[in-house]
Design a protein around this motif. Sequence first.
Motif, mmCIF file in Angstrom:
data_model
loop_
_atom_site.group_PDB
_atom_site.id
_atom_site.type_symbol
_atom_site.label_atom_id
_atom_site.label_comp_id
_atom_site.label_asym_id
_atom_site.label_seq_id
_atom_site.Cartn_x
_atom_site.Cartn_y
_atom_site.Cartn_z
ATOM 1 N N LYS A 1 -56.604 15.779 -70.448
ATOM 2 C CA LYS A 1 -57.323 14.407 -70.577
ATOM 3 C C LYS A 1 -57.423 13.966 -71.948
ATOM 4 O O LYS A 1 -57.270 12.689 -72.121
ATOM 5 C CB LYS A 1 -58.609 14.825 -69.871
ATOM 6 C CG LYS A 1 -58.616 15.141 -68.591
ATOM 7 C CD LYS A 1 -58.367 13.951 -67.518
ATOM 8 C CE LYS A 1 -58.720 14.361 -66.280
ATOM 9 N NZ LYS A 1 -57.941 13.544 -65.123
ATOM 10 N N ASP A 2 -57.547 14.704 -72.976
ATOM 11 C CA ASP A 2 -57.729 14.129 -74.091
ATOM 12 C C ASP A 2 -56.435 14.060 -75.117
ATOM 13 O O ASP A 2 -56.332 13.091 -75.836
ATOM 14 C CB ASP A 2 -58.376 15.391 -75.101
ATOM 15 C CG ASP A 2 -59.926 15.667 -74.471
ATOM 16 O OD1 ASP A 2 -60.280 14.697 -73.733
ATOM 17 O OD2 ASP A 2 -60.163 16.643 -74.355
ATOM 18 N N ASP A 3 -55.291 14.882 -74.936
ATOM 19 C CA ASP A 3 -54.096 14.832 -75.650
ATOM 20 C C ASP A 3 -53.080 14.019 -74.808
ATOM 21 O O ASP A 3 -52.606 14.336 -73.755
ATOM 22 C CB ASP A 3 -53.565 16.223 -75.745
ATOM 23 C CG ASP A 3 -52.506 16.290 -76.823
ATOM 24 O OD1 ASP A 3 -51.689 15.460 -77.210
ATOM 25 O OD2 ASP A 3 -52.217 17.492 -77.398
ATOM 26 N N LYS B 1 -56.540 20.545 -71.870
ATOM 27 C CA LYS B 1 -56.560 19.597 -73.011
ATOM 28 C C LYS B 1 -55.871 18.517 -72.388
ATOM 29 O O LYS B 1 -55.701 17.425 -73.193
ATOM 30 C CB LYS B 1 -55.832 20.075 -74.276
ATOM 31 C CG LYS B 1 -56.648 21.095 -74.659
ATOM 32 C CD LYS B 1 -55.830 21.669 -76.113
ATOM 33 C CE LYS B 1 -56.581 22.962 -76.787
ATOM 34 N NZ LYS B 1 -56.029 23.375 -77.905
#
Length: 103
Positions: free
Chosen positions: A47-49, A45
Amino acid sequence: MALPTLTPEQRADALAKAAEARKARSELLASIKSGERTIASVLGKAKDDKTIGKTKVAALLKAVPGLGAVKVAALLEQSGIDPDRRAAGLGDRQRAALIDALN
């Protein structure tokens, strides 16, 4: 390059935002320590968070029970990861090598 001059309101907003980020990071590390989250799921996660992405990989690994500074340094060197690398900056091969080394 000089830092911009902030108004008192802007400074207060920046301090509040920084405190919130520190709190989120400490909650993330605590969840890894307690076993609620695994390194594989956290790195997936990254890259997104933003909270995960801006956390150093070494700090994430040190939160894993049983891993100290020496083992973390060895894992990072074995995986070809710079000790100052942040989680969002890991490449696919680096992430896979790190997860394989932990399993």
